[in-house]
Design a protein around this motif. Structure first.
Motif, PDB file in Angstrom:
ATOM      1  N   SER A 407       0.811  -1.212   0.000  1.00 17.18           N
ATOM      2  CA  SER A 407       0.000   0.000   0.000  1.00 17.18           C
ATOM      3  C   SER A 407       0.846   1.264   0.000  1.00 17.18           C
ATOM      4  N   GLY A 408       1.933   1.274   0.797  1.00 17.02           N
ATOM      5  CA  GLY A 408       2.724   2.485   0.913  1.00 17.02           C
ATOM      6  C   GLY A 408       3.299   2.951  -0.411  1.00 17.02           C
ATOM      7  N   PHE A 409       3.585   2.024  -1.303  1.00 17.17           N
ATOM      8  CA  PHE A 409       4.135   2.405  -2.597  1.00 17.17           C
ATOM      9  C   PHE A 409       3.188   3.316  -3.354  1.00 17.17           C
ATOM     10  N   TRP A 410       1.909   2.917  -3.400  1.00 18.90           N
ATOM     11  CA  TRP A 410       0.945   3.666  -4.218  1.00 18.90           C
ATOM     12  C   TRP A 410       0.780   5.088  -3.722  1.00 18.90           C
ATOM     13  N   SER A 411       0.681   5.224  -2.393  1.00 26.06           N
ATOM     14  CA  SER A 411       0.418   6.570  -1.888  1.00 26.06           C
ATOM     15  C   SER A 411       1.667   7.430  -1.922  1.00 26.06           C
ATOM     16  N   LYS A 412       2.806   6.850  -1.528  1.00 29.50           N
ATOM     17  CA  LYS A 412       4.035   7.643  -1.533  1.00 29.50           C
ATOM     18  C   LYS A 412       4.396   8.036  -2.955  1.00 29.50           C
ATOM     19  N   ASP A 413       4.205   7.115  -3.867  1.00 24.90           N
ATOM     20  CA  ASP A 413       4.508   7.412  -5.259  1.00 24.90           C
ATOM     21  C   ASP A 413       3.614   8.526  -5.784  1.00 24.90           C
ATOM     22  N   GLU A 414       2.364   8.515  -5.347  1.00 23.65           N
ATOM     23  CA  GLU A 414       1.447   9.552  -5.825  1.00 23.65           C
ATOM     24  C   GLU A 414       1.858  10.919  -5.288  1.00 23.65           C
ATOM     25  N   ILE A 415       2.284  10.944  -4.013  1.00 30.52           N
ATOM     26  CA  ILE A 415       2.752  12.216  -3.442  1.00 30.52           C
ATOM     27  C   ILE A 415       3.952  12.724  -4.227  1.00 30.52           C
ATOM     28  N   LEU A 416       4.913  11.822  -4.466  1.00 31.73           N
ATOM     29  CA  LEU A 416       6.120  12.250  -5.166  1.00 31.73           C
ATOM     30  C   LEU A 416       5.798  12.651  -6.602  1.00 31.73           C
ATOM     31  N   TYR A 417       4.855  11.958  -7.209  1.00 33.94           N
ATOM     32  CA  TYR A 417       4.451  12.300  -8.569  1.00 33.94           C
ATOM     33  C   TYR A 417       3.819  13.686  -8.603  1.00 33.94           C
ATOM     34  N   ASP A 418       2.926  13.970  -7.640  1.00 32.54           N
ATOM     35  CA  ASP A 418       2.308  15.296  -7.578  1.00 32.54           C
ATOM     36  C   ASP A 418       3.368  16.368  -7.373  1.00 32.54           C
ATOM     37  N   ALA A 419       4.353  16.068  -6.520  1.00 27.78           N
ATOM     38  CA  ALA A 419       5.409  17.050  -6.282  1.00 27.78           C
ATOM     39  C   ALA A 419       6.244  17.249  -7.541  1.00 27.78           C
ATOM     40  N   LEU A 420       6.487  16.146  -8.275  1.00 26.90           N
ATOM     41  CA  LEU A 420       7.321  16.230  -9.480  1.00 26.90           C
ATOM     42  C   LEU A 420       6.650  17.058 -10.567  1.00 26.90           C
ATOM     43  N   ILE A 421       5.370  16.766 -10.843  1.00 24.97           N
ATOM     44  CA  ILE A 421       4.734  17.484 -11.958  1.00 24.97           C
ATOM     45  C   ILE A 421       4.551  18.956 -11.608  1.00 24.97           C
ATOM     46  N   LEU A 422       4.388  19.278 -10.337  1.00 27.25           N
ATOM     47  CA  LEU A 422       4.330  20.692  -9.954  1.00 27.25           C
ATOM     48  C   LEU A 422       5.714  21.314 -10.060  1.00 27.25           C
ATOM     49  N   GLY A 423       6.731  20.538  -9.648  1.00 28.31           N
ATOM     50  CA  GLY A 423       8.094  21.056  -9.680  1.00 28.31           C
ATOM     51  C   GLY A 423       8.563  21.330 -11.098  1.00 28.31           C
ATOM     52  N   LEU A 424       8.085  20.565 -12.072  1.00 24.49           N
ATOM     53  CA  LEU A 424       8.499  20.794 -13.451  1.00 24.49           C
ATOM     54  C   LEU A 424       7.985  22.135 -13.948  1.00 24.49           C
ATOM     55  N   GLU A 425       6.883  22.595 -13.367  1.00 23.92           N
ATOM     56  CA  GLU A 425       6.346  23.890 -13.790  1.00 23.92           C
ATOM     57  C   GLU A 425       6.888  25.019 -12.919  1.00 23.92           C
ATOM     58  N   GLU A 426       6.981  24.744 -11.623  1.00 24.08           N
ATOM     59  CA  GLU A 426       7.516  25.752 -10.700  1.00 24.08           C
ATOM     60  C   GLU A 426       8.738  25.147 -10.013  1.00 24.08           C
ATOM     61  N   PRO A 427       9.919  25.423 -10.556  1.00 23.76           N
ATOM     62  CA  PRO A 427      11.128  24.655 -10.170  1.00 23.76           C
ATOM     63  C   PRO A 427      11.421  24.668  -8.676  1.00 23.76           C
ATOM     64  N   ILE A 428      10.911  25.656  -7.946  1.00 27.13           N
ATOM     65  CA  ILE A 428      11.249  25.700  -6.524  1.00 27.13           C
ATOM     66  C   ILE A 428      10.765  24.440  -5.809  1.00 27.13           C
ATOM     67  N   PHE A 429       9.651  23.881  -6.307  1.00 27.78           N
ATOM     68  CA  PHE A 429       9.116  22.685  -5.662  1.00 27.78           C
ATOM     69  C   PHE A 429       9.956  21.451  -5.963  1.00 27.78           C
ATOM     70  N   LEU A 430      10.840  21.552  -6.968  1.00 33.45           N
ATOM     71  CA  LEU A 430      11.725  20.421  -7.250  1.00 33.45           C
ATOM     72  C   LEU A 430      12.615  20.142  -6.041  1.00 33.45           C
ATOM     73  N   ALA A 431      12.957  21.182  -5.292  1.00 32.16           N
ATOM     74  CA  ALA A 431      13.787  20.981  -4.094  1.00 32.16           C
ATOM     75  C   ALA A 431      13.029  20.134  -3.081  1.00 32.16           C
ATOM     76  N   ALA A 432      11.737  20.456  -2.861  1.00 30.65           N
ATOM     77  CA  ALA A 432      10.939  19.659  -1.933  1.00 30.65           C
ATOM     78  C   ALA A 432      10.819  18.225  -2.444  1.00 30.65           C
ATOM     79  N   TYR A 433      10.639  18.094  -3.765  1.00 32.43           N
ATOM     80  CA  TYR A 433      10.539  16.765  -4.363  1.00 32.43           C
ATOM     81  C   TYR A 433      11.832  15.984  -4.134  1.00 32.43           C
ATOM     82  N   ALA A 434      12.963  16.669  -4.338  1.00 29.08           N
ATOM     83  CA  ALA A 434      14.243  15.983  -4.184  1.00 29.08           C
ATOM     84  C   ALA A 434      14.427  15.487  -2.757  1.00 29.08           C
ATOM     85  N   MET A 435      14.033  16.307  -1.799  1.00 31.39           N
ATOM     86  CA  MET A 435      14.165  15.872  -0.397  1.00 31.39           C
ATOM     87  C   MET A 435      13.309  14.632  -0.142  1.00 31.39           C
TER      88      MET A 435
END
Lengths: 671, 101
Positions: A407-435
């Motif tokens: 179960s943890g894979f699906w939810s954690k992956d979704e969080i990271l995916y949401d962070a990634l697609i936002l970060g691609l548009e607003e690069p500052i969020f890429l730092a949060a994604y990287a962490m």
């Protein structure tokens, strides 16, 4: 036909009744009140499931029940709000509470603990407060029960109050969370004063008021409406950071492990710590109007996820590892909510409640097996001696590490995916994604370091060679949660939907109000529009998804694999010794306790001393000066009263003459 | 032939000043009381003189009331003096000075 929602208050009131029964009659009851708690939480679970089914049938419930203070501008009331979010949370809380009550039979009763009446009464009070918090339809009620769960947490951490460490840990937990709650309280007052209402949902909610204020371009106290909403949101966030153990107020949670392991499972993993994240989700419409507040949530979450995971790597106590992992996982949820991934955050909240409660109960089972030994270096080889504990613990660990398809894979992956697609548009969020991404590696490592040290290799102590047997009341909760940890991910298989087009994102539809009417302004899509986040892709959506999933899965396997190489040997060595000074820093938790003590003693105390000196000298000086002037003056004046009648007569005559002369001067007789 | 009004006023003022002087200087309680009586009667003279001057009887009636009041006052005053003497074996008004700060 009576509506199901008529019974909603009973969900919370049943555990309250169990609290009273256990408190009054506990000593005379079999198992010291455990059955009252089990019955009450079972009833709550059934009612919660009924609510869940009714909400699934297309109804939501938002009713004030009792006005306890009525004013001209604002009315304070208790009320019940049951929408998809709270119905889901009700089921999670009452299920975990029930399982923990059952587990307690094996963990507390069978071990011959004293003070069981107190234990079950406090557990009942906690369940009541937590369920009432979830049911709350307004911010003030939520705040009240937020405080009450904090109190129960304090009481239960300090359950073994005769030891030295437990009372101190309880006090620390209480004070640190209370520090955050001060800001929460100011935020509640601010929201009530600004918008004249504290309700979460409906047309007259403070969320709707804030939205119309921003649209109308109103100003509050000379600030724009959006800035003001940001300030209020951040004040409330103070309480969230304290309760959900986010940086920098997370230091209480590892110490809270002094409480019984069942308490850690219920309060410090699955429910109370979730209250903070739940609150953000509850008023997500409010936060969604402030990009600044959301970005801060995302960064606090991302940083906490990484920061706590690194500390979890070097801990030797099995419960400490789990505590840091809990902090880290709540960081993920905050990150998910902060990047606008409302569904992802709630999804991870649900999954985490199951697998972390499972891991804590599993750790409780290990502690029973080991005759109350918590040091992982003294365990080992429990795999063959306690297969139920091993396989359920393994299921929870796989979910925690984010290994597909747990179960943890699906939810954690979704969080990271949401962070990634936002970060691609607003690069500052890429730092949060990287962490968040780097934290995946550490999560995989410390999780499997824990599993291998505990269950694999050769037994490293007498207790591990001859473990204490486990009863059914321990195994059943483990099995239920173990199954949930494996399958709960099926609630929202977003990647499968995006890749294969199968429409199996139930949770997203659930939170989007697809099954229900009457939740305008509270659906996922409306939240997404409010945040105004743009998202970008590498190539296409599918490629981005695959890259994100491959990265996080690869890192999780990397961490787990490193742990496998280092620790899955018959006689593992303490490889953390090789980290050198880094290990010292990590084991000292980045010296944050020292920093906090320094802030208290080196900064706050001198300031308080100065304030005290100012108070003693200037403020009190003025007051004392005024009174001594009047004392001195009256000391002279009183000598006029001689006791001799003749003097009084003379004074009267002189006074009369003075009066006449005065009148004459003013009346112009002498001109 | 009638006496001019200002003679009455002068007489009354003189009597009042004599009474006031007595009140301020005498230590004997009886003399004190007598001085007060003189001041009262100075006021009475004024009342009657002006009543006569204006042809209005109310001033004279008022003087009668003042006399009745003075009689009562003397009764109370003598009572106080008796008690004073019983407690201090003396009627000097400066001796009892306990009623002060």
């Amino acid at each position: 036909m009576v509506s199901a929602f008529e019974f909603a208050p009973a969900i919370a009131l049943l555990p309250l009744a169990a609290f009273v029964v256990a408190l009054v009659f506990g000593n005379g009851m079999p198992k010291k009140g455990a059955y009252a708690g089990i019955l009450a939480t079972a009833g709550s679970l059934l009612l919660s499931l009924w609510m869940f089914a009714t909400v699934a049938g297309g109804e939501v419930y938002n009713e004030g029940l009792y006005d306890w203070a009525i004013g001209d501008e604002i009315t304070f009331h208790f009320g019940v709000l049951i929408d998809p979010l709270s119905a889901l949370m009700l089921v999670i809380v009452s299920l975990v509470a029930l399982l923990v009550h059952i587990f307690s039979l094996g963990y507390m009763n069978a071990e011959g603990e004293t003070g069981l009446r107190r234990y079950y009464a406090e557990l009942g009070l906690f369940t009541f407060s937590m369920l009432a918090f979830v049911l709350a339809d307004n911010l003030l009620m939520a705040f009240m029960f937020f405080e009450l769960v904090g109190l129960c947490s304090y009481l239960l951490i300090g359950f073994w109050f005769r030891t030295r460490s437990a009372p101190s840990a309880a006090k620390k937990a209480f004070l640190v969370t209370r520090f955050g709650d001060y800001f929460f309280l100011i935020g509640v007052v601010g929201i009530g004063a600004t918008f004249g209402t504290l309700t979460f949902a409906g047309d007259a909610s403070f969320v709707a008021e804030a939205q119309s204020a921003i649209e109308a371009g109103e100003t509050f106290h000379g600030l724009g409406a959006e800035t003001w909403v940001t300030i209020l949101g951040l004040l409330v966030l103070g309480g969230v950071i304290g309760k959900s153990a986010q940086f920098p107020l997370h230091t209480w949670l590892p110490d809270a492990m002094e409480g019984p392991t069942t308490v850690s499972a219920l309060i410090h993993a699955a429910t109370m710590v979730a209250a903070g994240v739940y609150l953000v989700a509850r008023m997500f419409g409010f936060y969604a109007q402030s990009p600044t507040a959301l970005a801060i949530i995302a960064f606090v979450g991302g940083f906490t996820a990484l920061f706590a995971a690194t500390m979890g790597v070097v801990k030797d106590d099995i419960k400490q590892v789990l505590a840091y992992s809990t902090i880290s996982q709540y960081g993920y949820m905050m990150l998910g909510l902060g990047v606008g991934g409302y569904v992802a955050g709630v999804f991870h909240l649900m999954n985490h409640a199951f697998f972390k409660a499972l891991l804590f109960l599993g750790a409780g089972a290990v502690i029973i097996l080991m005759h109350h030994e918590q040091d992982m270096w003294k365990m080992g080889g429990l795999k063959d001696r306690a297969p139920v504990a091993y396989y359920t613990f393994l299921a929870g660990s796989l979910a925690l590490a984010g290994i597909v398809p747990f179960s943890g894979f699906w939810s954690k992956d979704e969080i990271l995916y949401d962070a990634l697609i936002l970060g691609l548009e607003e690069p500052i969020f890429l730092a949060a994604y990287a962490m968040g991404l780097v934290a995946v590696f550490f999560t995989g490592f410390y999780t499997f370091r824990m599993v291998f040290l505990t269950f694999h290799g050769n037994p490293r102590s007498e207790a591990a060679r001859d473990p204490h047997p486990l009863g059914m009341n321990v195994k059943i909760p483990l099995i239920v949660l173990g199954v949930l940890a494996v399958v709960a991910g099926a609630a929202n298989l977003a990647p499968v939907y995006k890749l294969a087009g199968l429409d199996i994102t139930f949770l997203e539809h659930w939170l989007d109000g697809a099954y229900t009417d009457g939740m305008e302004g509270m659906t996922y899509h409306e939240y997404s529009e409010m945040t105004g986040y743009e998202t970008g892709y590498i190539g296409s959506e599918t490629i981005t998804l695959l890259i994100g999933a491959a990265l996080s899965l690869g890192l999780a396997f990397g961490g787990a694999g490193l742990a496998y190489i280092l620790y899955n040997v018959p006689e593992p060595k303490a490889h953390t010794e090789n980290l050198g000074s880094a290990r010292t820093v990590l084991r000292s938790n980045y010296y944050q306790d020292e920093v906090q003590v320094w802030i208290a003693e080196g900064l706050t105390l001198p300031v308080a001393r100065m304030a005290d000196r100012f108070d003693q000298s200037v403020i009190d000086g003025v007051v004392n000066g005024v009174s001594s002037v009047s004392l001195f003056g009256s000391g002279g004046m009183k000598r006029l009263q001689t006791g001799v009648v003749t003097n009084y007569a003379a004074l009267i005559v002189l006074g009369f003459i003075a009066l006449v002369v005065g009148l004459g001067v003013y009346g112009g007789w002498f001109v | 032939m009638t006496v001019e009004i200002h003679y009455y006023v002068l007489l009354s003022a003189a009597l009042f000043c004599i009474g006031l002087f007595g009140v301020l200087t005498r230590r004997n309680a009886l003399m004190f009381l007598m001085s007060v009586e003189i001041m009262l009667n100075a006021a009475n003279i004024n009342l009657i003189a002006f009543a006569f001057y204006h042809g209005n009887l109310s001033g004279q009636v008022f003087a009668l009331f003042t006399m009745a009041l003075a009689a009562a006052e003397v009764a109370v005053g003598l009572g106080i003096i008796l008690v004073l003497y019983r407690n201090f074996r003396d009627v000097d008004v400066t001796v009892p000075s306990a009623m002060r700060w």
